[in-house]
Scaffold this motif. Structure first.
Motif, short mmCIF file in Angstrom:
data_model
loop_
_atom_site.label_atom_id
_atom_site.label_comp_id
_atom_site.label_asym_id
_atom_site.label_seq_id
_atom_site.Cartn_x
_atom_site.Cartn_y
_atom_site.Cartn_z
N ASP A 7 -30.93 -60.79 -10.42
CA ASP A 7 -29.51 -61.08 -10.58
C ASP A 7 -28.75 -60.09 -9.71
N LEU A 8 -28.17 -60.57 -8.64
CA LEU A 8 -27.43 -59.72 -7.70
C LEU A 8 -25.94 -59.87 -7.81
N SER A 9 -25.48 -60.58 -8.85
CA SER A 9 -24.06 -60.92 -8.97
C SER A 9 -23.17 -59.69 -9.08
N PHE A 10 -23.63 -58.65 -9.77
CA PHE A 10 -22.75 -57.49 -9.95
C PHE A 10 -22.83 -56.51 -8.77
N HIS A 11 -23.57 -56.90 -7.73
CA HIS A 11 -23.61 -56.12 -6.49
C HIS A 11 -22.74 -56.74 -5.40
N SER A 12 -21.85 -57.63 -5.76
CA SER A 12 -21.11 -58.39 -4.75
C SER A 12 -20.24 -57.52 -3.85
N GLU A 13 -19.81 -56.33 -4.30
CA GLU A 13 -18.97 -55.46 -3.48
C GLU A 13 -19.74 -54.29 -2.87
N ILE A 14 -21.06 -54.36 -2.95
CA ILE A 14 -21.92 -53.34 -2.38
C ILE A 14 -22.68 -53.94 -1.19
N ARG A 15 -22.90 -53.14 -0.18
CA ARG A 15 -23.57 -53.61 1.03
C ARG A 15 -25.09 -53.41 0.90
N LEU A 16 -25.75 -54.45 0.51
CA LEU A 16 -27.20 -54.42 0.37
C LEU A 16 -27.86 -55.03 1.60
N GLY A 17 -29.00 -54.49 1.97
CA GLY A 17 -29.80 -55.07 3.04
C GLY A 17 -31.03 -55.71 2.43
N LEU A 18 -31.02 -57.04 2.31
CA LEU A 18 -32.09 -57.76 1.61
C LEU A 18 -32.78 -58.76 2.53
N ASP A 19 -34.08 -58.87 2.35
CA ASP A 19 -34.87 -59.85 3.08
C ASP A 19 -34.41 -61.25 2.71
N VAL A 29 -28.80 -46.42 -9.58
CA VAL A 29 -30.19 -46.86 -9.54
C VAL A 29 -30.31 -48.07 -10.46
N ASP A 30 -30.50 -49.23 -9.88
CA ASP A 30 -30.55 -50.47 -10.66
C ASP A 30 -31.99 -50.81 -11.02
N ALA A 31 -32.33 -50.59 -12.28
CA ALA A 31 -33.66 -50.90 -12.80
C ALA A 31 -33.57 -51.98 -13.87
N SER A 32 -32.67 -52.94 -13.66
CA SER A 32 -32.40 -53.95 -14.69
C SER A 32 -33.42 -55.07 -14.74
N GLY A 33 -34.37 -55.09 -13.79
CA GLY A 33 -35.43 -56.08 -13.85
C GLY A 33 -34.99 -57.49 -13.52
N THR A 34 -35.85 -58.46 -13.85
CA THR A 34 -35.59 -59.86 -13.55
C THR A 34 -35.80 -60.78 -14.75
N TRP A 35 -36.11 -60.18 -15.92
CA TRP A 35 -36.50 -60.97 -17.09
C TRP A 35 -35.46 -62.00 -17.50
N THR A 36 -34.19 -61.70 -17.29
CA THR A 36 -33.12 -62.60 -17.75
C THR A 36 -32.84 -63.74 -16.78
N GLY A 43 -36.10 -50.70 -23.90
CA GLY A 43 -37.10 -51.73 -23.64
C GLY A 43 -36.76 -53.07 -24.25
N THR A 44 -35.51 -53.48 -24.19
CA THR A 44 -35.12 -54.75 -24.79
C THR A 44 -35.93 -55.91 -24.23
N ALA A 45 -36.12 -55.94 -22.91
CA ALA A 45 -36.90 -57.03 -22.30
C ALA A 45 -38.35 -56.95 -22.71
N VAL A 46 -38.92 -55.75 -22.76
CA VAL A 46 -40.31 -55.58 -23.18
C VAL A 46 -40.50 -56.10 -24.60
N ARG A 47 -39.55 -55.83 -25.47
CA ARG A 47 -39.63 -56.28 -26.86
C ARG A 47 -39.62 -57.80 -26.96
N ALA A 48 -39.08 -58.46 -25.93
CA ALA A 48 -39.03 -59.93 -25.95
C ALA A 48 -40.43 -60.52 -25.84
#
Length: 457
Positions: free
Chosen positions: A315-327, A153-160, A44-49
């Protein structure tokens, strides 16, 4: 040495926050092997912030059933289900004990820098779906590692990744130059150093959600104690019936009270509102103070500090080589986006969803939790727990359970129409709803819970 089969490989979970840890608990409950990678030093690093922030949601709505099942043999007992914890409480009394129970399934100081199919960049089709994932990790201290996974499973959130102040979604001209005078978080005025930064100062608050309400309320409290303290509330829209949220009609009373306190700050003159102002630039006057400039040429009187509370983005930068379908608007999974569109939905009107809505053209990679919502601010922790329950069922081959909805969300009240934020002439009596922005806090009284989080609404 034999090559591991897909069933022997772990499911890599990115982020040891509420949803990431819940995903790990569900994977274990399904007999699968999770590996949680947390960039920070603790769960919970982000929660602790925002540890001083009290949630709008009570304990009963921010713990996951599979996690509770995993914790039970340790003697853990959920705190009073009707009580409202702070972010610090959530981390200390639930997230960290859960991570400790997961033990070696959690690694700290591990930042994911890239995800790909082993031996295949994003343009290669041949044999792609048969390859496992390779996850590139940078450890604290600089060591690099390559992990192999059956699913991610990417649960990294958006806090950063807070959004900038520019009305076009990009940093305003001069925003980076003035970075030492700009904050993208609700300030903790209980910290003497932070308090001194705003005492006796004129501060611009840019944003129209719960975080902005909180900043206004805090600065109003400071203004009553310290002469010269004043807030300038900068809105891209006009002020109307829904500007301050649901108020007394909000079924989350603490959230409604937050909007009322913001209104009181304006009514009492501790904050002044500037409407229809789309920030284009930040300049300095001859005395070094900051000047906000709108796209129509208007300039505000000088301010000493700026608090930008315009939301978060993934942050989608580390998904650059994965095929995501995003709105294309929300940056959320294509099938999920219509269900969470803040032009239409509030937290409680978002239909519970799972693996079907969260799937991408790349099989077995999922964005979950706040990150799955892209730029939509309507996320609830309960929704995230249902997401990972469904996904882990699918990964375990239980497709009936994966498709079954096991969550009913209550209607959670009226919020300002998010779809009206950028239109100062829009009909402010619309019942269009949007809510649950970034973490905020408000002290109404010594014993009154009054805060909202993007993980708990």
């Amino acid at each position: 040495m034999s090559t591991p089969t897909a069933g022997q490989l772990p499911v890599v979970v990115i982020g040891a926050g509420p949803i990431g840890l819940a995903a790990a608990a569900h994977l274990i409950d399904r007999g699968l092997k999770p590996l949680v990678l947390e960039a920070g030093p603790t769960a919970g690093t982000a929660v602790r912030a925002w540890s001083h922030v009290r949630l709008f949601s009570p304990w009963a709505e921010i713990t996951d059933p599979a996690a509770e099942k995993l914790l039970a043999p340790t003697g853990w007992l959920r705190p009073d289900g009707a009580a409202y914890p702070t972010g610090g409480d959530w981390a200390e009394h639930y997230l960290q004990p859960l991570a400790d129970t997961l033990a070696d399934h959690v690694r700290y100081g591990a930042t994911v820098t890239g995800i790909a199919r082993a031996g295949r960049d994003r343009i290669v089709d041949a044999g792609r779906d048969e390859q496992p994932f390779t996850v590139h990790v940078q450890h604290t201290g600089g060591r690099e590692e390559r992990l192999t996974a059956r699913a991610v499973v990417d649960a990294s959130g958006t806090w950063t990744t807070p959004s900038p102040m520019g009305a076009d979604g990009l940093p305003a001209l001069g925003e980076k130059t003035a970075a030492d005078r700009i904050s993208y978080r609700v300030p903790n005025l209980g910290d003497p150093t932070v308090r001194a930064r705003y005492t006796g100062k004129r501060t611009a608050v840019i944003g129209s959600g719960a975080s902005a309400f909180t900043a206004l309320a805090h600065l109003a409290d400071l203004a009553q104690q310290e002469n010269g303290t004043h807030a300038v509330w900068v809105l891209r829209r006009g002020i109307g019936a829904n500007t301050y949220g649901g108020g007394a009609t909000d079924q989350l009373p603490a959230r409604g009270a937050l909007g009322l306190r913001a209104k009181a700050a304006v009514d009492a003159g501790h904050a002044s509102a500037v409407t229809g102002f789309r920030t284009q630039a930040v300049e300095h006057d001859t005395e070094g103070r900051l000047l906000l400039v709108a796209d129509d040429g208007r300039r505000l009187n000088p301010v000493d500090e700026i608090i930008v509370l315009t939301g978060f983005r993934p942050d989608l930068s580390f998904h650059s080589e994965i095929r995501l379908g995003l709105d294309e608007r929300l940056q959320a999974p294509t099938a999920l986006a219509p269900l969470i569109d803040p032009n239409v939905h509030s937290c409680g009107t978002v239909y519970p969803h799972g693996v079907t809505e969260l799937s991408h053209p790349e099989p077995d990679v999922y964005l979950v939790g706040m990150k799955s919502y892209g730029r939509a601010p309507t996320f609830l922790a309960l929704t995230g727990y249902e997401q990972v329950r469904s996904i882990t069922a699918a990964l375990a081959g239980d497709h009936e359970a994966a498709q079954r909805v096991e969550l009913t969300l209550p209607e959670t009240g009226v919020c300002g129409g998010a779809g009206l934020f950028d239109d100062p002439t829009a009909d402010q009596t619309s019942d269009t709803k949007g809510c649950c922005a970034a973490p905020t806090t408000l002290q109404i009284g010594p014993n009154t819970p009054a805060a909202v989080t993007s993980g708990g609404c």
